[in-house]
Design a protein around this motif. Structure first.
Motif, short mmCIF file in Angstrom:
data_model
loop_
_atom_site.label_atom_id
_atom_site.label_comp_id
_atom_site.label_asym_id
_atom_site.label_seq_id
_atom_site.Cartn_x
_atom_site.Cartn_y
_atom_site.Cartn_z
N PHE A 290 0.85 -1.18 0.00
CA PHE A 290 0.00 0.00 0.00
C PHE A 290 0.89 1.23 0.00
O PHE A 290 1.99 1.20 0.54
CB PHE A 290 -0.85 0.05 1.27
N ASP A 291 0.40 2.29 -0.62
CA ASP A 291 1.14 3.54 -0.43
C ASP A 291 0.42 4.33 0.65
O ASP A 291 -0.74 4.68 0.53
CB ASP A 291 1.29 4.35 -1.74
N ASN A 292 1.12 4.52 1.73
CA ASN A 292 0.52 5.16 2.88
C ASN A 292 0.79 6.65 2.89
O ASN A 292 1.92 7.08 2.74
CB ASN A 292 1.05 4.52 4.16
N LYS A 293 -0.29 7.38 3.09
CA LYS A 293 -0.15 8.82 3.20
C LYS A 293 -0.64 9.24 4.57
O LYS A 293 -1.55 8.64 5.12
CB LYS A 293 -0.98 9.53 2.12
N GLY A 294 -0.04 10.27 5.10
CA GLY A 294 -0.52 10.79 6.37
C GLY A 294 -0.01 10.02 7.57
O GLY A 294 0.79 9.09 7.46
N VAL A 295 -0.51 10.43 8.71
CA VAL A 295 -0.07 9.85 9.97
C VAL A 295 -1.03 8.73 10.34
O VAL A 295 -2.24 8.92 10.32
CB VAL A 295 -0.11 10.93 11.08
N SER A 296 -0.48 7.59 10.66
CA SER A 296 -1.41 6.51 10.98
C SER A 296 -1.75 6.55 12.46
O SER A 296 -0.90 6.78 13.32
CB SER A 296 -0.80 5.16 10.62
N LYS A 297 -3.03 6.37 12.73
CA LYS A 297 -3.48 6.36 14.11
C LYS A 297 -3.53 4.92 14.60
O LYS A 297 -3.22 4.62 15.72
CB LYS A 297 -4.86 7.00 14.18
N TRP A 298 -3.98 4.04 13.73
CA TRP A 298 -3.86 2.62 14.01
C TRP A 298 -3.69 1.86 12.71
O TRP A 298 -4.15 2.29 11.68
CB TRP A 298 -5.06 2.09 14.82
N GLU A 299 -2.99 0.75 12.79
CA GLU A 299 -2.78 -0.09 11.61
C GLU A 299 -2.96 -1.53 12.02
O GLU A 299 -2.18 -2.07 12.80
CB GLU A 299 -1.37 0.12 11.05
N GLU A 300 -4.00 -2.14 11.54
CA GLU A 300 -4.24 -3.54 11.89
C GLU A 300 -3.77 -4.48 10.79
O GLU A 300 -3.65 -5.67 11.00
CB GLU A 300 -5.73 -3.77 12.17
N PHE A 301 -3.53 -3.94 9.62
CA PHE A 301 -2.93 -4.76 8.57
C PHE A 301 -1.91 -3.93 7.82
O PHE A 301 -1.91 -2.72 7.90
CB PHE A 301 -4.00 -5.35 7.63
N SER A 302 -1.01 -4.61 7.15
CA SER A 302 0.08 -3.88 6.50
C SER A 302 0.50 -4.62 5.24
O SER A 302 -0.13 -5.58 4.84
CB SER A 302 1.25 -3.78 7.47
#
Lengths: 128, 146
Positions: A68-80
């Motif tokens: 995934f291309d992640n943008k922004g600040v993650s608050k929670w991540e349950e999958f990656s």
């Protein structure tokens, strides 16, 4: 000493490391009828071109990579980002040439047709 | 005591092997097994990101189509619900069913109100992407120093 070897591997010593892709086991359903074996595997987020299906010497191995291309600040991540890996042993009676795979909505569907020899045959009983 | 370098090498080899074994313990990520909670199997996993003027939620929803999913938004409350139907084909014998079926509902309280009219929802490869633009009042503002 001539047989000098490095005790610690190079990659363990280097400061910068590329993060290894985590591997995951996809959940599967397996069905069978007289003509084929059907395998459904959940691989959400994996694109068609990032899936490989190999059948070699009676072993079927699936591999699917998702990024995934992640943008922004993650608050929670349950999958990656993950690599889905799983292998199965398939009976020799599978016709390897005819195997078909389709991908829809993150579900990989594999059709493994049985070869003619392996299909059940009705034996007719003759009365003498 | 003189230890040959190959002995040390072998020792490290064993350690690497054990390390691998340990790594494999965690590789059942996402797999339904006895010691995991029932909830995790049917509830989609989600990711949450915050950008300057929008939030993004991603959810793993393999097998679900557009019509199987409902997204409700009210102020800063978001609810994702859906039903997972079995895709078992007719006339087949079942050998293994690991993929769960049933309905789920998951709700979130977002850190700020969102503009529900501008929300974008896309479904791609079994992943739901929700872009939730923040409400005008919640957007960051640049203050100029006089």
């Amino acid at each position: 000493m001539s047989d000098r070897k490095e005790i610690a591997k190079k990659e363990d010593k280097s400061i910068e490391k590329t993060r290894a892709l985590r591997s995951a086991i996809p959940t599967v359903d397996i069905y069978e009828n007289d003509d084929e074996i059907l395998l459904h595997a959940d691989m959400p987020g994996v694109k068609k071109e990032d899936i490989s299906v190999n059948i070699d010497n009676g072993t079927l191995s699936l591999s699917g990579v998702r990024r995934f291309d992640n943008k922004g600040v993650s608050k929670w991540e349950e999958f990656s980002d993950v690599e889905y890996v799983r292998s199965f042993s398939v009976p020799q009676s599978i016709d390897v040439e005819q195997v078909e795979a389709e991908l829809k909505d993150g579900v990989l569907k594999l059709h493994l047709p049985k070869s003619e020899v392996a299909k059940p045959k009705m034996i007719e009983i003759k009365t003498v | 005591m003189f230890t040959r370098i190959s002995d040390i090498d072998r020792l490290f080899g064993t350690m690497n092997f054990l390390q691998k074994k340990l790594d494999n313990l965690y590789s059942d990520y996402g797999r339904s097994s006895g010691y995991r909670w029932e909830l995790e199997q049917t509830f989609p996993r989600t990711n949450f990101y915050e950008n300057g003027d929008s939030f993004e939620i991603r959810a793993e929803v393999p097998r679900l189509e557009k019509n199987d999913l409902n997204v409700k938004i009210q102020g800063n409350y978001l609810e994702i619900s859906g039903t997972r139907e079995s895709d078992a084909p007719e006339g087949y014998k079942t050998h293994k069913t690991e993929r769960g079926i049933g309905s789920f509902s998951r709700s979130f309280t977002l850190p700020a109100d969102v503009d529900s009219t501008k929300v974008e929802a896309t479904l791609k490869d079994g992943v739901l992407y929700l872009i939730l633009p923040k409400h005008e009042a919640a957007k960051p503002k640049k203050i100029s120093i006089s």
